[in-house]
Design a protein around this motif. Sequence first.
Motif, PDB file in Angstrom:
ATOM      1  N   VAL A 110       0.823  -1.200   0.000  1.00 54.00           N
ATOM      2  CA  VAL A 110       0.000   0.000   0.000  1.00 54.00           C
ATOM      3  C   VAL A 110       0.859   1.253   0.000  1.00 54.00           C
ATOM      4  N   PHE A 111       2.048   1.170   0.572  1.00 56.98           N
ATOM      5  CA  PHE A 111       2.929   2.334   0.608  1.00 56.98           C
ATOM      6  C   PHE A 111       3.260   2.830  -0.797  1.00 56.98           C
ATOM      7  N   ALA A 112       3.292   1.943  -1.758  1.00 56.48           N
ATOM      8  CA  ALA A 112       3.679   2.345  -3.104  1.00 56.48           C
ATOM      9  C   ALA A 112       2.503   2.555  -4.035  1.00 56.48           C
ATOM     10  N   THR A 113       1.348   1.969  -3.718  1.00 58.55           N
ATOM     11  CA  THR A 113       0.273   1.946  -4.707  1.00 58.55           C
ATOM     12  C   THR A 113      -0.984   2.699  -4.329  1.00 58.55           C
ATOM     13  N   ALA A 114      -1.235   2.932  -3.050  1.00 58.43           N
ATOM     14  CA  ALA A 114      -2.529   3.487  -2.625  1.00 58.43           C
ATOM     15  C   ALA A 114      -2.544   5.004  -2.725  1.00 58.43           C
ATOM     16  N   GLY A 115      -3.771   5.562  -2.745  1.00 59.25           N
ATOM     17  CA  GLY A 115      -3.934   6.996  -2.622  1.00 59.25           C
ATOM     18  C   GLY A 115      -3.592   7.440  -1.215  1.00 59.25           C
ATOM     19  N   ARG A 176     -13.290  11.890  -3.629  1.00 57.06           N
ATOM     20  CA  ARG A 176     -13.858  10.541  -3.734  1.00 57.06           C
ATOM     21  C   ARG A 176     -12.891   9.597  -4.437  1.00 57.06           C
ATOM     22  N   LEU A 177     -12.078  10.146  -5.359  1.00 60.59           N
ATOM     23  CA  LEU A 177     -11.080   9.357  -6.076  1.00 60.59           C
ATOM     24  C   LEU A 177      -9.774   9.246  -5.298  1.00 60.59           C
ATOM     25  N   ASP A 178      -9.715   9.878  -4.106  1.00 60.47           N
ATOM     26  CA  ASP A 178      -8.516   9.867  -3.264  1.00 60.47           C
ATOM     27  C   ASP A 178      -7.323  10.466  -4.009  1.00 60.47           C
ATOM     28  N   VAL A 179      -7.570  11.609  -4.655  1.00 61.79           N
ATOM     29  CA  VAL A 179      -6.519  12.290  -5.412  1.00 61.79           C
ATOM     30  C   VAL A 179      -6.070  13.561  -4.705  1.00 61.79           C
ATOM     31  N   LYS A 228     -11.808  14.885   2.089  1.00 60.06           N
ATOM     32  CA  LYS A 228     -12.288  13.861   1.177  1.00 60.06           C
ATOM     33  C   LYS A 228     -13.493  13.159   1.807  1.00 60.06           C
ATOM     34  N   PRO A 229     -14.507  12.813   1.020  1.00 57.38           N
ATOM     35  CA  PRO A 229     -15.658  12.100   1.583  1.00 57.38           C
ATOM     36  C   PRO A 229     -15.216  10.825   2.301  1.00 57.38           C
ATOM     37  N   GLY A 230     -15.633  10.671   3.543  1.00 59.11           N
ATOM     38  CA  GLY A 230     -15.264   9.491   4.322  1.00 59.11           C
ATOM     39  C   GLY A 230     -13.847   9.494   4.834  1.00 59.11           C
ATOM     40  N   GLN A 231     -13.146  10.619   4.753  1.00 59.81           N
ATOM     41  CA  GLN A 231     -11.745  10.684   5.158  1.00 59.81           C
ATOM     42  C   GLN A 231     -11.583  10.431   6.651  1.00 59.81           C
ATOM     43  N   ASP A 232     -10.521   9.709   7.009  1.00 62.43           N
ATOM     44  CA  ASP A 232     -10.150   9.559   8.414  1.00 62.43           C
ATOM     45  C   ASP A 232      -9.546  10.892   8.861  1.00 62.43           C
ATOM     46  N   GLU A 233     -10.189  11.542   9.811  1.00 59.24           N
ATOM     47  CA  GLU A 233      -9.802  12.893  10.194  1.00 59.24           C
ATOM     48  C   GLU A 233      -8.606  12.939  11.141  1.00 59.24           C
ATOM     49  N   PRO A 287     -20.274  21.869   3.355  1.00 59.24           N
ATOM     50  CA  PRO A 287     -20.820  21.263   2.132  1.00 59.24           C
ATOM     51  C   PRO A 287     -22.206  20.691   2.376  1.00 59.24           C
ATOM     52  N   ARG A 288     -23.050  20.766   1.355  1.00 57.77           N
ATOM     53  CA  ARG A 288     -24.391  20.209   1.497  1.00 57.77           C
ATOM     54  C   ARG A 288     -24.310  18.697   1.677  1.00 57.77           C
ATOM     55  N   GLN A 289     -25.060  18.192   2.644  1.00 57.38           N
ATOM     56  CA  GLN A 289     -24.971  16.784   3.001  1.00 57.38           C
ATOM     57  C   GLN A 289     -25.302  15.875   1.828  1.00 57.38           C
ATOM     58  N   GLU A 290     -26.240  16.283   1.005  1.00 58.17           N
ATOM     59  CA  GLU A 290     -26.602  15.420  -0.126  1.00 58.17           C
ATOM     60  C   GLU A 290     -25.457  15.269  -1.123  1.00 58.17           C
ATOM     61  N   GLU A 291     -24.626  16.313  -1.237  1.00 52.18           N
ATOM     62  CA  GLU A 291     -23.482  16.224  -2.134  1.00 52.18           C
ATOM     63  C   GLU A 291     -22.445  15.239  -1.581  1.00 52.18           C
ATOM     64  N   VAL A 292     -22.219  15.302  -0.274  1.00 53.87           N
ATOM     65  CA  VAL A 292     -21.271  14.387   0.336  1.00 53.87           C
ATOM     66  C   VAL A 292     -21.767  12.948   0.209  1.00 53.87           C
ATOM     67  N   GLU A 293     -23.045  12.716   0.492  1.00 54.06           N
ATOM     68  CA  GLU A 293     -23.595  11.365   0.414  1.00 54.06           C
ATOM     69  C   GLU A 293     -23.529  10.829  -1.005  1.00 54.06           C
ATOM     70  N   GLN A 294     -23.747  11.693  -1.984  1.00 52.40           N
ATOM     71  CA  GLN A 294     -23.682  11.255  -3.378  1.00 52.40           C
ATOM     72  C   GLN A 294     -22.268  10.788  -3.726  1.00 52.40           C
ATOM     73  N   CYS A 295     -21.248  11.517  -3.198  1.00 55.16           N
ATOM     74  CA  CYS A 295     -19.873  11.129  -3.467  1.00 55.16           C
ATOM     75  C   CYS A 295     -19.493   9.814  -2.791  1.00 55.16           C
ATOM     76  N   LEU A 296     -20.160   9.503  -1.691  1.00 53.52           N
ATOM     77  CA  LEU A 296     -19.847   8.271  -0.949  1.00 53.52           C
ATOM     78  C   LEU A 296     -20.484   7.038  -1.575  1.00 53.52           C
ATOM     79  N   ARG A 297     -21.411   7.208  -2.497  1.00 52.14           N
ATOM     80  CA  ARG A 297     -22.108   6.057  -3.082  1.00 52.14           C
ATOM     81  C   ARG A 297     -21.190   5.297  -4.031  1.00 52.14           C
TER      82      ARG A 297
END
Length: 297
Positions: A110-115, A176-179, A228-233, A287-297
């Motif tokens: 994961v150190f070399a390949t993950a976002g 959402r793409l972890d970029v 990021k949506p769902g990010q560990d804070e 951010p509007r909650q519906e936008e965040v939820e849409q990104c998490l789908r």
Amino acid sequence: MNASPDVPHINGRLAILAGKGLFPLLVAQAARKLGHDPYIFQIKAEADQDWSGFDSSRISVADLSTFAATVRREAIGSVVLAGGIARRPDLADLRPTWRSLVAFAASFRVFATAGDDKMLRFAIKVLENEGVQVLAAQQVAPDLLGQVGALGHVSPSAVDQKDIEAASQAALLLGRLDVGQGAVSVRGRVIALEGLEGTDAMLARVADLRASRRLSSPVGGVLVKLCKPGQDERADLPSIGPDTVINAHAAGLSGIAIEAGRALVLERDRVVAEADRLGLFVTGITPRQEEVEQCLR
């Protein structure tokens, strides 16, 4: 040692894994105000502050063996991750403990390949496996978090609000793409997205676009930075500082919007002073909650 219910429960001695920038030092100073004497792990080739007033040692970011030995020697029970890390470790840098090797041997790629977010989640799991709790920096230094509304004397206009909305949607999708965590919109059109190069380099690209007249408007536009949506804070919250304001002005932008309660304002007084001096707004948004939820789908 904890003074109020708002202060986090800190097991054992607190340590800070310190990367690049002022952020780790601000967290260390906040920890001292809480009555703690933090131990500083200075990450090699990254940590760039003066740590002479703290107990510290230099360590490779992937040297778990030295980390674990120091944790035992210093009775460390809690760790905060703070500061930038420009260079990712590769497998040649890895110095695992037996405990981490048994638990995570199949996952170290994961150190070399993950976002970034996936890599940080994995790093937190590895640290926790060594017997420490990983705290969010904002638990120790909550005053660094941005709040809802303008920080200085300048507020966003109706045109700016449209740019905030457009850039927010782009930043959430990018996250959402972890970029990256940031985007720039000019007159409702998203013209730049943050990649691995970071916010300042993105703003430099916007300045180049303006200088080459690739943008029809000579001024205006907004930088938005969101979690990021769902990010560990507990790691890598979006942040801004005085240089961000200066670079946004150089790019011809009208202002900056950050996620209230989930983004850091480093050197707040200087940020406000520079924004007011340059005529930019810096504002906290939700951010509007519906936008965040849409990104998490």
